[in-house]
Design a protein around this motif. Structure first.
Motif, PDB file in Angstrom:
ATOM      1  N   UNK A 238     -34.764 -39.090 145.755  1.00 36.44           N
ATOM      2  CA  UNK A 238     -33.362 -39.266 146.155  1.00 36.44           C
ATOM      3  C   UNK A 238     -33.182 -40.619 146.833  1.00 36.44           C
ATOM      4  N   UNK A 239     -34.138 -40.948 147.712  1.00 37.98           N
ATOM      5  CA  UNK A 239     -34.083 -42.219 148.443  1.00 37.98           C
ATOM      6  C   UNK A 239     -34.166 -43.404 147.481  1.00 37.98           C
ATOM      7  N   UNK A 240     -35.024 -43.262 146.450  1.00 37.98           N
ATOM      8  CA  UNK A 240     -35.284 -44.373 145.526  1.00 37.98           C
ATOM      9  C   UNK A 240     -34.372 -44.369 144.300  1.00 37.98           C
ATOM     10  N   UNK A 241     -33.311 -43.605 144.333  1.00 32.87           N
ATOM     11  CA  UNK A 241     -32.454 -43.475 143.156  1.00 32.87           C
ATOM     12  C   UNK A 241     -31.983 -44.828 142.627  1.00 32.87           C
TER      13      UNK A 241
ATOM     14  N   UNK B 175     -30.589 -34.739 138.601  1.00 37.72           N
ATOM     15  CA  UNK B 175     -31.622 -34.377 137.626  1.00 37.72           C
ATOM     16  C   UNK B 175     -32.982 -34.187 138.290  1.00 37.72           C
ATOM     17  N   UNK B 176     -33.336 -35.113 139.195  1.00 34.95           N
ATOM     18  CA  UNK B 176     -34.657 -35.026 139.825  1.00 34.95           C
ATOM     19  C   UNK B 176     -34.770 -33.826 140.761  1.00 34.95           C
ATOM     20  N   UNK B 177     -33.713 -33.560 141.555  1.00 35.52           N
ATOM     21  CA  UNK B 177     -33.773 -32.426 142.484  1.00 35.52           C
ATOM     22  C   UNK B 177     -33.753 -31.094 141.741  1.00 35.52           C
ATOM     23  N   UNK B 178     -32.967 -31.008 140.663  1.00 31.82           N
ATOM     24  CA  UNK B 178     -32.920 -29.773 139.883  1.00 31.82           C
ATOM     25  C   UNK B 178     -34.267 -29.513 139.207  1.00 31.82           C
ATOM     26  N   UNK B 179     -34.887 -30.569 138.679  1.00 35.46           N
ATOM     27  CA  UNK B 179     -36.194 -30.426 138.026  1.00 35.46           C
ATOM     28  C   UNK B 179     -37.253 -29.918 139.007  1.00 35.46           C
ATOM     29  N   UNK B 180     -37.374 -30.592 140.148  1.00 36.96           N
ATOM     30  CA  UNK B 180     -38.415 -30.200 141.109  1.00 36.96           C
ATOM     31  C   UNK B 180     -38.039 -28.903 141.811  1.00 36.96           C
ATOM     32  N   UNK B 181     -36.744 -28.707 142.084  1.00 40.95           N
ATOM     33  CA  UNK B 181     -36.306 -27.478 142.746  1.00 40.95           C
ATOM     34  C   UNK B 181     -36.630 -26.239 141.933  1.00 40.95           C
TER      35      UNK B 181
ATOM     36  N   UNK C 156     -22.186 -33.196 138.566  1.00 36.55           N
ATOM     37  CA  UNK C 156     -23.330 -33.802 139.247  1.00 36.55           C
ATOM     38  C   UNK C 156     -23.429 -33.300 140.682  1.00 36.55           C
ATOM     39  N   UNK C 157     -22.258 -33.175 141.329  1.00 44.70           N
ATOM     40  CA  UNK C 157     -22.226 -32.676 142.708  1.00 44.70           C
ATOM     41  C   UNK C 157     -22.783 -31.260 142.787  1.00 44.70           C
TER      42      UNK C 157
ATOM     43  N   UNK D 243     -24.763 -29.680 140.594  1.00 44.03           N
ATOM     44  CA  UNK D 243     -26.186 -29.633 140.230  1.00 44.03           C
ATOM     45  C   UNK D 243     -27.059 -30.175 141.347  1.00 44.03           C
ATOM     46  N   UNK D 244     -26.577 -31.195 142.049  1.00 40.83           N
ATOM     47  CA  UNK D 244     -27.330 -31.741 143.181  1.00 40.83           C
ATOM     48  C   UNK D 244     -27.451 -30.692 144.277  1.00 40.83           C
ATOM     49  N   UNK D 245     -26.338 -30.012 144.575  1.00 40.64           N
ATOM     50  CA  UNK D 245     -26.376 -28.921 145.543  1.00 40.64           C
ATOM     51  C   UNK D 245     -27.393 -27.863 145.129  1.00 40.64           C
ATOM     52  N   UNK D 246     -27.380 -27.506 143.855  1.00 42.74           N
ATOM     53  CA  UNK D 246     -28.303 -26.497 143.341  1.00 42.74           C
ATOM     54  C   UNK D 246     -29.745 -26.899 143.584  1.00 42.74           C
ATOM     55  N   UNK D 247     -30.090 -28.124 143.238  1.00 42.38           N
ATOM     56  CA  UNK D 247     -31.458 -28.589 143.425  1.00 42.38           C
ATOM     57  C   UNK D 247     -31.880 -28.631 144.881  1.00 42.38           C
ATOM     58  N   UNK D 248     -31.002 -29.164 145.738  1.00 41.41           N
ATOM     59  CA  UNK D 248     -31.325 -29.280 147.164  1.00 41.41           C
ATOM     60  C   UNK D 248     -31.525 -27.905 147.801  1.00 41.41           C
ATOM     61  N   UNK D 249     -30.650 -26.956 147.472  1.00 46.44           N
ATOM     62  CA  UNK D 249     -30.760 -25.622 148.066  1.00 46.44           C
ATOM     63  C   UNK D 249     -32.010 -24.885 147.563  1.00 46.44           C
TER      64      UNK D 249
END
Length: 411
Positions: free
Chosen positions: A16-19, A28-34, A281-282, A284-290
């Motif tokens: 997220x920091x290096x986006x 995409x990255x948070x959903x994948x790893x989440x 995107x908003x 999906x990002x919430x989904x990954x983070x949670x």
């Protein structure tokens, strides 16, 4: 395997920091790893499968509730934005000629007001839409966005309907509604402090456009329905414990019916088009983070939190917990403290209420308001928001110290 999973969660936050550097969309990255960490938890369980399944179901319930609420609120805002109603109303209230510093203070007070009357998500959507319409330069837009995130999070801490953590502490009988009113002044002081820090010495004058276009009756009706939905959500939640998402979905359904009744003579009055305007995107990002935060909770990482109170004075531990809420969702942090049985007086509980409610503003990923801003403003990223971290810490500290001072005098 637990260490590997924690490492993957850390990697997700690094991505997220290096986006801006790696050009990989954070959703995409948070959903994948989440989703990956939960799959690994099932393949290599550290406890019974039933326990892991229960934890996932609990997390999915929270996510679906948030998704549906966001969808309903964003549909209302998308409609009003496309009609230009929000900007017209606000611009008519603001003076035509003013300085950037005065505009920033007015925006901060509006954000405080909206987040006090509504919820953080709705207030963020309204204020960010207004900010986008101002057409400010990138540097100024970033400052305004930072202030909006902080002000929105500050606005709800004094009301049990304004922030989930405030409600949790209230329901645990740690504070009363009268006690919570003491947080209003510290919240305002923190926001004013941040405004002065961000725009110190900037007296540049700007001219705001005045909208003369008349507002259609149908748009006024939808706006009134939106306001009634917000008020109804607060009332039904307090009076009958109706979940806010249910009331908002009901309001959205009424909006669909009202719109159909008004435009019944048109061949294609499809108000559902505004649902498609929502930026997924908003969501999906919430989904990954949670999913990531839920795994931290599942691994009992947050159970280590009460040890902090054995290492330092309570007022300092509460201050640190507020900063930690910028990294980890404030709800599990608050739950861990409430379950630990830590003894605090009313002033200290008020300090914790402010800390977990506002501390998440220090990092852009630390609050719902921040995540929404990150998703909706192209100028904003983790790194660009990080430039204001020192001023956010100053404002957070000002508000927190004001809480301790006012609460200790009043108790």
């Amino acid at each position: 395997m637990d260490i590997i999973i924690i490492g993957l969660i850390a990697l997700a936050f690094v991505l997220i920091v290096l986006e801006d550097v790696i050009h990989l969309n954070k959703a995409k990255s948070t959903l994948f790893i989440g989703s990956l960490v939960w799959i690994l938890a099932f393949i290599f369980p550290h406890s019974s499968i039933e326990h892991i399944k229960e934890g996932l179901n609990e997390q999915l319930l929270e996510i679906s509730t948030l998704w549906l609420f966001l969808m309903a609120a964003m549909t209302f805002v998308a409609y009003l934005n496309q009609k230009g109603l929000i900007t017209q109303i606000v611009y008519r209230l603001l003076p035509t000629e003013l300085t950037l510093r005065k505009l920033m203070i007015l925006m901060a007070l509006l954000a405080l007001l909206f987040s006090s009357l509504a919820d953080n998500i709705t207030a963020s959507l309204i204020m960010l839409s207004l900010l986008s319409s101002l057409n400010l330069d990138k540097k100024t837009t970033l400052k305004f966005a930072t202030l909006i995130v902080f002000a929105v999070n500050s606005g709800g801490v004094s009301l049990i309907t304004g922030d989930v953590t405030t409600l949790m502490i209230f329901l645990a009988d740690k504070v009363t509604i009268t006690n919570l009113f003491l947080l209003v002044l510290p919240a305002v002081l923190g926001v004013v402090a941040l405004s002065l820090c961000l725009m110190w010495g900037n007296n540049q004058a700007i001219t705001l456009p005045k909208f003369k276009r008349p507002i259609a009756f149908a748009d006024k009706l939808i706006a009134a329905l939106f306001l009634m939905t917000i008020i109804g959500t607060l009332f039904m939640s307090v009076a009958f414990a109706v979940p806010p998402v249910l009331t908002f979905l009901f309001g959205l359904s009424v909006m669909f019916l009202v719109h159909r009744a008004i435009y019944k003579s048109e061949s294609k009055p499809n108000v559902l088009e505004y649902v498609r305007d929502i930026e997924f995107d908003t969501l999906l990002f919430f989904l990954g983070v949670l999913l990531l935060v839920g795994m931290l909770k599942e691994l009992s990482v947050l159970d280590l939190l009460p040890q902090l109170y054995q290492m330092m004075p309570i007022y300092m531990a509460n201050y640190i917990v507020g900063i930690l809420s910028a990294l980890v969702d404030n709800v599990p942090l608050t739950a861990a403290i409430l379950k630990s049985g830590i003894e605090m007086d009313t002033a200290q509980w008020l300090g914790l209420t402010y800390a977990v409610g506002v501390g998440g503003s220090i990092l852009i990923i630390g609050s719902a308001a921040g995540v929404i801003a990150l998703s909706k403003l192209e100028e904003l990223s983790f790194i660009t928001y990080l430039r204001f971290m020192h001023w956010l810490l100053v404002a957070y500290t000002v508000g927190y110290c004001a809480v301790l001072g006012i609460a200790s005098i009043a108790m």
